[in-house]
Each structure stands twice: as structure tokens, then as C-alpha cells.
Design a protein around this motif. Structure first.
Motif, PDB file in Angstrom:
ATOM      1  N   SER A 145       2.298  25.547  25.930  1.00 34.82           N
ATOM      2  CA  SER A 145       2.733  26.807  26.572  1.00 34.82           C
ATOM      3  C   SER A 145       3.302  26.669  27.978  1.00 34.82           C
ATOM      4  O   SER A 145       3.088  27.528  28.820  1.00 34.82           O
ATOM      5  CB  SER A 145       1.587  27.834  26.579  1.00 34.82           C
ATOM      6  N   ASP A 146       4.046  25.589  28.224  1.00 34.76           N
ATOM      7  CA  ASP A 146       4.785  25.504  29.488  1.00 34.76           C
ATOM      8  C   ASP A 146       6.078  26.308  29.286  1.00 34.76           C
ATOM      9  O   ASP A 146       7.120  25.778  28.898  1.00 34.76           O
ATOM     10  CB  ASP A 146       5.085  24.047  29.845  1.00 34.76           C
ATOM     11  N   ILE A 147       5.979  27.626  29.536  1.00 33.81           N
ATOM     12  CA  ILE A 147       7.045  28.587  29.244  1.00 33.81           C
ATOM     13  C   ILE A 147       7.194  29.537  30.430  1.00 33.81           C
ATOM     14  O   ILE A 147       6.200  30.062  30.936  1.00 33.81           O
ATOM     15  CB  ILE A 147       6.713  29.404  27.963  1.00 33.81           C
ATOM     16  N   ALA A 148       8.435  29.753  30.870  1.00 31.91           N
ATOM     17  CA  ALA A 148       8.680  30.663  31.998  1.00 31.91           C
ATOM     18  C   ALA A 148       8.635  32.133  31.571  1.00 31.91           C
ATOM     19  O   ALA A 148       8.257  33.000  32.350  1.00 31.91           O
ATOM     20  CB  ALA A 148      10.039  30.347  32.619  1.00 31.91           C
ATOM     21  N   LYS A 149       9.010  32.400  30.345  1.00 28.55           N
ATOM     22  CA  LYS A 149       9.160  33.778  29.861  1.00 28.55           C
ATOM     23  C   LYS A 149       7.809  34.473  29.708  1.00 28.55           C
ATOM     24  O   LYS A 149       6.917  33.995  29.020  1.00 28.55           O
ATOM     25  CB  LYS A 149       9.892  33.762  28.517  1.00 28.55           C
ATOM     26  N   GLU A 150       7.693  35.605  30.355  1.00 29.69           N
ATOM     27  CA  GLU A 150       6.467  36.414  30.299  1.00 29.69           C
ATOM     28  C   GLU A 150       6.168  36.823  28.862  1.00 29.69           C
ATOM     29  O   GLU A 150       7.059  37.257  28.130  1.00 29.69           O
ATOM     30  CB  GLU A 150       6.673  37.674  31.153  1.00 29.69           C
ATOM     31  N   GLY A 151       4.913  36.658  28.447  1.00 31.16           N
ATOM     32  CA  GLY A 151       4.496  37.128  27.125  1.00 31.16           C
ATOM     33  C   GLY A 151       4.794  36.179  25.976  1.00 31.16           C
ATOM     34  O   GLY A 151       4.426  36.453  24.834  1.00 31.16           O
ATOM     35  N   SER A 152       5.451  35.063  26.268  1.00 31.47           N
ATOM     36  CA  SER A 152       5.761  34.082  25.226  1.00 31.47           C
ATOM     37  C   SER A 152       4.712  32.973  25.265  1.00 31.47           C
ATOM     38  O   SER A 152       4.387  32.468  26.345  1.00 31.47           O
ATOM     39  CB  SER A 152       7.157  33.496  25.443  1.00 31.47           C
ATOM     40  N   ALA A 153       4.174  32.613  24.119  1.00 39.60           N
ATOM     41  CA  ALA A 153       3.114  31.593  24.075  1.00 39.60           C
ATOM     42  C   ALA A 153       3.337  30.639  22.913  1.00 39.60           C
ATOM     43  O   ALA A 153       3.888  31.012  21.877  1.00 39.60           O
ATOM     44  CB  ALA A 153       1.746  32.252  23.942  1.00 39.60           C
ATOM     45  N   GLU A 154       2.894  29.410  23.108  1.00 47.91           N
ATOM     46  CA  GLU A 154       3.013  28.382  22.083  1.00 47.91           C
ATOM     47  C   GLU A 154       1.685  28.216  21.356  1.00 47.91           C
ATOM     48  O   GLU A 154       0.624  28.198  21.985  1.00 47.91           O
ATOM     49  CB  GLU A 154       3.414  27.053  22.752  1.00 47.91           C
ATOM     50  N   VAL A 155       1.738  28.069  20.035  1.00 49.77           N
ATOM     51  CA  VAL A 155       0.536  27.755  19.253  1.00 49.77           C
ATOM     52  C   VAL A 155       0.366  26.230  19.298  1.00 49.77           C
ATOM     53  O   VAL A 155       1.101  25.479  18.653  1.00 49.77           O
ATOM     54  CB  VAL A 155       0.655  28.243  17.791  1.00 49.77           C
ATOM     55  N   GLY A 156      -0.565  25.778  20.129  1.00 45.41           N
ATOM     56  CA  GLY A 156      -0.819  24.347  20.286  1.00 45.41           C
ATOM     57  C   GLY A 156      -2.247  24.138  20.760  1.00 45.41           C
ATOM     58  O   GLY A 156      -2.977  25.095  21.016  1.00 45.41           O
ATOM     59  N   TYR A 157      -2.630  22.886  20.873  1.00 46.19           N
ATOM     60  CA  TYR A 157      -4.012  22.577  21.261  1.00 46.19           C
ATOM     61  C   TYR A 157      -4.242  22.752  22.759  1.00 46.19           C
ATOM     62  O   TYR A 157      -3.358  22.470  23.570  1.00 46.19           O
ATOM     63  CB  TYR A 157      -4.357  21.142  20.869  1.00 46.19           C
ATOM     64  N   ALA A 226      11.413  25.276  25.716  1.00 44.64           N
ATOM     65  CA  ALA A 226      12.604  26.108  25.920  1.00 44.64           C
ATOM     66  C   ALA A 226      12.995  26.894  24.669  1.00 44.64           C
ATOM     67  O   ALA A 226      13.669  27.921  24.760  1.00 44.64           O
ATOM     68  CB  ALA A 226      13.767  25.236  26.371  1.00 44.64           C
ATOM     69  N   THR A 227      12.548  26.434  23.503  1.00 48.64           N
ATOM     70  CA  THR A 227      12.857  27.113  22.238  1.00 48.64           C
ATOM     71  C   THR A 227      12.133  28.456  22.114  1.00 48.64           C
ATOM     72  O   THR A 227      12.469  29.261  21.234  1.00 48.64           O
ATOM     73  CB  THR A 227      12.473  26.225  21.051  1.00 48.64           C
ATOM     74  N   LEU A 228      11.149  28.709  22.987  1.00 49.85           N
ATOM     75  CA  LEU A 228      10.450  30.008  23.020  1.00 49.85           C
ATOM     76  C   LEU A 228      10.669  30.695  24.371  1.00 49.85           C
ATOM     77  O   LEU A 228       9.970  31.637  24.712  1.00 49.85           O
ATOM     78  CB  LEU A 228       8.935  29.810  22.795  1.00 49.85           C
ATOM     79  N   ASP A 229      11.651  30.199  25.128  1.00 52.84           N
ATOM     80  CA  ASP A 229      11.825  30.640  26.511  1.00 52.84           C
ATOM     81  C   ASP A 229      13.148  31.409  26.684  1.00 52.84           C
ATOM     82  O   ASP A 229      13.816  31.739  25.705  1.00 52.84           O
ATOM     83  CB  ASP A 229      11.762  29.411  27.439  1.00 52.84           C
ATOM     84  N   HIS A 230      13.533  31.650  27.924  1.00 58.28           N
ATOM     85  CA  HIS A 230      14.723  32.461  28.220  1.00 58.28           C
ATOM     86  C   HIS A 230      16.013  31.896  27.624  1.00 58.28           C
ATOM     87  O   HIS A 230      16.930  32.649  27.318  1.00 58.28           O
ATOM     88  CB  HIS A 230      14.897  32.612  29.735  1.00 58.28           C
ATOM     89  N   ASP A 231      16.086  30.562  27.483  1.00 59.58           N
ATOM     90  CA  ASP A 231      17.320  29.932  26.992  1.00 59.58           C
ATOM     91  C   ASP A 231      17.332  29.707  25.483  1.00 59.58           C
ATOM     92  O   ASP A 231      18.229  29.027  24.972  1.00 59.58           O
ATOM     93  CB  ASP A 231      17.522  28.575  27.692  1.00 59.58           C
ATOM     94  N   ALA A 232      16.365  30.278  24.778  1.00 63.43           N
ATOM     95  CA  ALA A 232      16.255  30.031  23.332  1.00 63.43           C
ATOM     96  C   ALA A 232      17.551  30.342  22.586  1.00 63.43           C
ATOM     97  O   ALA A 232      18.048  29.524  21.807  1.00 63.43           O
ATOM     98  CB  ALA A 232      15.092  30.826  22.742  1.00 63.43           C
ATOM     99  N   GLU A 233      18.115  31.527  22.829  1.00 57.88           N
ATOM    100  CA  GLU A 233      19.341  31.917  22.118  1.00 57.88           C
ATOM    101  C   GLU A 233      20.474  30.928  22.377  1.00 57.88           C
ATOM    102  O   GLU A 233      21.264  30.628  21.478  1.00 57.88           O
ATOM    103  CB  GLU A 233      19.783  33.326  22.548  1.00 57.88           C
ATOM    104  N   ARG A 234      20.537  30.438  23.600  1.00 58.79           N
ATOM    105  CA  ARG A 234      21.586  29.465  23.924  1.00 58.79           C
ATOM    106  C   ARG A 234      21.400  28.186  23.104  1.00 58.79           C
ATOM    107  O   ARG A 234      22.370  27.608  22.596  1.00 58.79           O
ATOM    108  CB  ARG A 234      21.541  29.149  25.427  1.00 58.79           C
ATOM    109  N   ILE A 235      20.151  27.725  22.995  1.00 58.25           N
ATOM    110  CA  ILE A 235      19.848  26.532  22.197  1.00 58.25           C
ATOM    111  C   ILE A 235      20.289  26.759  20.749  1.00 58.25           C
ATOM    112  O   ILE A 235      20.951  25.911  20.142  1.00 58.25           O
ATOM    113  CB  ILE A 235      18.332  26.208  22.240  1.00 58.25           C
TER     114      ILE A 235
END
Length: 259
Positions: A145-157, A226-235
Motif C-alpha cells: 500500500s505505498d499509494i499516494a491516492k486517498e482511499g486506495s489500498a493494496e491487498v498484501g501482507y 502506481a496501478t492503483l494510484d493517480h497514474d493508473a489510467e495513464r499506465i
């Protein structure tokens, strides 16, 4: 052991072009699911496997090593190659290293590579202590969950098993030696502000691959996932355009195949 909600593998049967997506260390398919769904919606055949030891609990992961993680994506690539005319490999973080090794090993069977914040080295003084410390300390704090976007979270350990971190260190060293064997077109996207993988890893990969067709894109608004962050659509859009350029007229379900 039940899979964490959202961490399930994903697959979609589409057209003649296939994409294999590789998730990161201690992460899960959830971090790449929106990317996979975007590609599926654009008519591509998509495989997003769950790596062994991931998506359940960190204790399960310490029973696995890089050979297990690589074997899973290698199997998925072979299977996808049997169903598709062209296959691309994508990856995030350690998944980027997995994708690069697939490209190095499989040659023409891989048409192109897209990596986001790819890992190349386990950094810090602790890395050198891993061979010994892992026998005394089972785990350290997590990197999810190293993500800048508020409210976005990664499912990880929330913990990193040190046996697995040692395996990862060995894997990165192996892949680094194999990077000159990567000759396919490469799209590398990375975040200048990444608290897990430093930009130096991307710079080294770009220096060491033999690819003549290389595109580097900076993800200024995002952290590591970044795939769950602000630049996701760009990716998503850049990777789709990359495929469209390299496999024109192929792969969109219902379009003309061949050529």
C-alpha cells in the motif's frame, strides 16, 4: 488456506493477443486487477495468476521461493502462448523482474514487455545480513500500500517473511545478469517518488537490457503501487497503445486477425 478477498487470480478469454500480468512481492492480483480488466474490455486475452505463497497469510509465503513464483508465471506464459498468436508480459515491482526474466528466457515467444516500478535489487544494509538474520528473525514490517491516492489500498501482507526476502534478493541478482538477453520492445513506467523501489532500479534495467525499442515514462503523481494510484489510467492507456503499435490488426476480439 482461503485466499484473501480480492486476491483471486483473474483470466479473460479475448482475441489473438494475450497479456500475462505478474504481481509483486507480498502483493496479489488485486493490485493489477483494474489493469487486467481494462485490457479485457479492449478485447485482449488476459491471464493474471496468483503467485504461490501470496494472497493468503505471510506464514504461507515463507515456505516458497523465487523458483515457485517464476514457475507459476512461466507455466501461465506457455499456456497463453498455446492459445494466442502474440503474447506480451506485464509486471509491477517484483512482477517486473518476473516479466523481464520471461522475456530473457522465451525470446520470440514474448512480443513485448511493460513494467511498472520494476525491482532490481534489495536495498539497504539489512540486505547483506539476510542470509544470517533470516534464521533468527521470521519477519519484518510489510511494504504493501505505498499509494499516494486517498482511499486506495493494496491487498498484501503486513509482514515480510525474511526467508522470502532472501529468496527475492537472490532472484534479483539472477535477473540482473540476464537483462542483456532482453531484446523485445520495452515500456518502462516508474514513479520518481517510490518508497519501496528507488528510481535507481529502473535506471539500471534501462542500461542493461539489449532492447532497441525502449520507452520510459515518469509517473509523477504516484508512489510504488502506481496501478492503483493517480497514474493508473495513464499506465492502462500507454500499455494498450504499446500493444496496438506492435500488433496492429491483431488481438481485438471481433477484429481482423493476422497481419
Amino acid at each position: 488456506m482461503p485466499v484473501l478477498p480480492g486476491a483471486e487470480p483473474f483470466r479473460h478469454e479475448g482475441g489473438e493477443v494475450g497479456v500475462l500480468l505478474c504481481h509483486g512481492f507480498t502483493g496479489s492480483p488485486q493490485s493489477l486487477r483494474p489493469w487486467a480488466e481494462f485490457l479485457a474490455e479492449h478485447g485482449l486475452t488476459v491471464e493474471l495468476p496468483l503467485l504461490p505463497g501470496h494472497g493468503t497469510r505471510w506464514q504461507d509465503m515463507q515456505l516458497t521461493g523465487w523458483q515457485d513464483w517464476y514457475a507459476e508465471v512461466d507455466r501461465a506464459l506457455r499456456e497463453l502462448s498455446g492459445r494466442c498468436e502474440r503474447v506480451f508480459v506485464f509486471g509491477l515491482s517484483m512482477g517486473g523482474a518476473l516479466a523481464l526474466r520471461l522475456a530473457a528466457k522465451h525470446g520470440d515467444a514474448v512480443s513485448g514487455v511493460v513494467v511498472v516500478n520494476p525491482g532490481n535489487k534489495v536495498h539497504g544494509l539489512a540486505a547483506h545480513a539476510l542470509p544470517v538474520v533470516r534464521h533468527f528473525v521470521r519477519s519484518t514490517k510489510g511494504i504493501a500500500s505505498d499509494i499516494a491516492k486517498e482511499g486506495s489500498a493494496e491487498v498484501g501482507y503486513d509482514r515480510v517473511p525474511l526467508h522470502s526476502a532472501h529468496a527475492l534478493r537472490n532472484f534479483f541478482r539472477l535477473v540482473d545478469h540476464e537483462l542483456p538477453q532482453v531484446t523485445q520492445p520495452l515500456l518502462l513506467l516508474h514513479s520518481p517518488q517510490d518508497h519501496v523501489v528507488p528510481p535507481a532500479d529502473s535506471a539500471r534495467i534501462l542500461r542493461r537490457v539489449s532492447s532497441a525499442d525502449v520507452t520510459e515514462i515518469l509517473l509523477e503523481q504516484s508512489y510504488h503501487v502506481a496501478t492503483l494510484d493517480h497514474d493508473a489510467e495513464r499506465i492502462f492507456e500507454e500499455s494498450h497503445a504499446f500493444i496496438g503499435r506492435l500488433a496492429p490488426g491483431v488481438g481485438m476480439k471481433g477484429s481482423m486477425t493476422g497481419g
